[in-house]
Design a protein around this motif. Structure first.
Motif, mmCIF file in Angstrom:
data_model
loop_
_atom_site.group_PDB
_atom_site.id
_atom_site.type_symbol
_atom_site.label_atom_id
_atom_site.label_comp_id
_atom_site.label_asym_id
_atom_site.label_seq_id
_atom_site.Cartn_x
_atom_site.Cartn_y
_atom_site.Cartn_z
ATOM 1 N N ILE A 101 0.821 -1.206 0.000
ATOM 2 C CA ILE A 101 0.000 0.000 0.000
ATOM 3 C C ILE A 101 0.860 1.263 0.000
ATOM 4 C CG2 ILE A 101 -1.855 1.233 1.182
ATOM 5 C CD1 ILE A 101 -2.498 -1.571 0.008
ATOM 6 N N THR A 102 1.950 1.249 0.771
ATOM 7 C CA THR A 102 2.804 2.432 0.840
ATOM 8 C C THR A 102 3.427 2.744 -0.512
ATOM 9 O OG1 THR A 102 3.328 1.780 3.111
ATOM 10 C CG2 THR A 102 4.662 3.509 2.142
ATOM 11 N N ASN B 111 -12.079 -3.602 4.696
ATOM 12 C CA ASN B 111 -11.475 -3.063 3.469
ATOM 13 C C ASN B 111 -12.594 -2.744 2.473
ATOM 14 O OD1 ASN B 111 -9.300 -2.240 1.848
ATOM 15 N ND2 ASN B 111 -9.104 -4.254 0.892
ATOM 16 N N ASN C 122 -7.963 1.179 2.152
ATOM 17 C CA ASN C 122 -6.964 0.423 2.904
ATOM 18 C C ASN C 122 -5.844 1.297 3.457
ATOM 19 O OD1 ASN C 122 -5.607 1.050 0.555
ATOM 20 N ND2 ASN C 122 -5.606 -1.036 -0.235
ATOM 21 N N GLY C 123 -6.018 2.604 3.405
ATOM 22 C CA GLY C 123 -5.037 3.511 3.967
ATOM 23 C C GLY C 123 -4.249 4.308 2.966
ATOM 24 N N LEU C 124 -4.265 3.909 1.693
ATOM 25 C CA LEU C 124 -3.425 4.603 0.715
ATOM 26 C C LEU C 124 -3.865 6.046 0.484
ATOM 27 C CD1 LEU C 124 -4.662 4.837 -2.504
ATOM 28 C CD2 LEU C 124 -4.583 2.371 -2.217
ATOM 29 N N SER D 246 -4.731 8.146 2.626
ATOM 30 C CA SER D 246 -4.200 9.031 3.661
ATOM 31 C C SER D 246 -2.849 9.609 3.277
ATOM 32 C CB SER D 246 -4.099 8.294 4.997
ATOM 33 O OG SER D 246 -3.165 7.241 4.937
ATOM 34 N N LYS E 76 -9.653 5.433 5.937
ATOM 35 C CA LYS E 76 -8.698 4.779 6.824
ATOM 36 C C LYS E 76 -7.354 5.503 6.782
ATOM 37 C CE LYS E 76 -9.002 0.372 6.977
ATOM 38 N NZ LYS E 76 -8.925 -1.062 6.609
ATOM 39 N N LYS E 77 -6.764 5.727 7.948
ATOM 40 C CA LYS E 77 -5.475 6.408 8.042
ATOM 41 C C LYS E 77 -4.346 5.371 8.124
ATOM 42 C CE LYS E 77 -7.330 10.537 8.301
ATOM 43 N NZ LYS E 77 -8.764 10.228 8.356
ATOM 44 N N MET E 78 -3.244 5.678 7.474
ATOM 45 C CA MET E 78 -2.087 4.803 7.484
ATOM 46 C C MET E 78 -0.991 5.490 8.288
ATOM 47 S SD MET E 78 -0.647 2.666 4.254
ATOM 48 C CE MET E 78 0.012 4.034 3.328
ATOM 49 N N GLU F 244 1.844 4.462 9.559
ATOM 50 C CA GLU F 244 3.250 4.134 9.350
ATOM 51 C C GLU F 244 3.946 5.062 8.361
ATOM 52 O OE1 GLU F 244 4.318 0.882 6.421
ATOM 53 O OE2 GLU F 244 2.351 0.236 7.060
#
Length: 285
Positions: free
Chosen positions: A45-46, A77, A94-96, A98, A152-154, A156
């Motif tokens: 995702i990152t 998700n 899925n966080g992307l 953010s 959703k927040k990521m 990391e």
């Protein structure tokens, strides 16, 4: 007709990317499709967020971006469609987002609800394509699903700063085609915390006391670049993120920063600010 871009971890061996394009052309024969990449590391995702954030602004306003990484629908998700910076994004929650929306808030976000009519193990093909084609025809997000206020927040992807404001702790978020290692430490955070102080960048035991703005700055006023081939350096790249690189690296021969320095995804990179002057920087070969 708006452009539709595709970013996935499908790879190039299997039929998935071709099938998605075929489905778009079946619904929109005049569609304009651009592959950003299908070579995202599986479920990363990152990496996906880094590539999308640094590519979408090059496209015209109104472009529709299909993002198919970690896209299997589940209770944790969801599938979303949103308008951000006058671009449409269709992707899993899925966080992307953010990372893509770190500086710009989405104008509107909806949770896609057409799953009630479609059961699919291939949601990019069966769901995301239909949503993209609907938007391309002039459809609105309100019809696609119910509006939601958050995503959703990521966590990391954000570097951490110690209480004394002397150390930034970040990590590797992406390794490019040259083996250059990109961190999540931005030039803005570096300047805001550093306030002009001297510093030491540390990555896997290697240290750097100077950060360049271009790769060839390491050569200084030299008439030839070749004496510096293989030198390691730190710089702020075009995305204004701290990068560790090998000058004129070649993964097929010498190797890149990732392999030569032993750096990999999620490895730690730190910046420590100090108050006393450091010795004058000398490039290391």
């Amino acid at each position: 007709m708006p452009i539709i871009t595709l970013t996935t971890d499908f790879g190039l061996k299997d039929h998935f990317a071709g099938a998605v394009k075929g489905a778009i052309y079946t619904e929109l024969p005049d569609a304009k499709i651009v592959d950003i990449t299908h070579l995202i590391s599986p479920f990363n995702i990152t990496e996906t967020a880094y590539i999308i954030k640094n590519s979408y602004k090059s496209f015209p306003k109104g472009t529709i971006h299909i993002i198919g990484v970690d896209s299997e629908l589940s209770n944790t998700n969801k599938h979303i469609a949103l308008l951000l910076d006058e671009h449409y994004f269709i992707c899993p929650d899925n966080g992307l987002i953010s990372m893509i929306a770190s500086a710009i808030n989405p104008t509107k976000i909806v949770e896609i609800n057409i799953h009630d009519r479609i059961e699919s193990s291939f949601p990019v093909l069966d769901v995301f394509v239909k949503v993209a084609c609907f938007i391309a025809r002039g459809g609105t997000l309100d019809v696609i699903g119910r509006e939601i206020s958050d995503y959703k927040k990521m966590i990391e992807i954000q570097p951490k700063v110690n209480q004394a404001q002397t150390i930034i702790s970040g990590g590797v978020i992406y390794i490019d085609n040259y083996g250059n290692v990109i961190s999540n430490i931005s030039k803005k955070v570096f300047n805001d915390i550093g306030k002009g102080r001297d510093f030491i960048v540390t990555a896997r035991g290697y240290t750097f006391t100077k950060i360049f703005n271009k790769y060839n700055e390491i050569t200084g006023d030299s008439d030839t670049n070749y004496g510096f081939d293989g030198s390691r350096l730190a710089l702020f790249n075009s995305a204004e993120l701290l990068e560790i690189a090998i000058y004129r690296s070649n993964l097929n021969t010498v190797g890149g920063a990732s392999s030569l320095l032993g750096l990999d995804y999620r490895d730690t990179i730190t910046v420590e600010f100090i108050n006393k002057p450091l010795p004058e920087f000398t490039p290391l070969n």
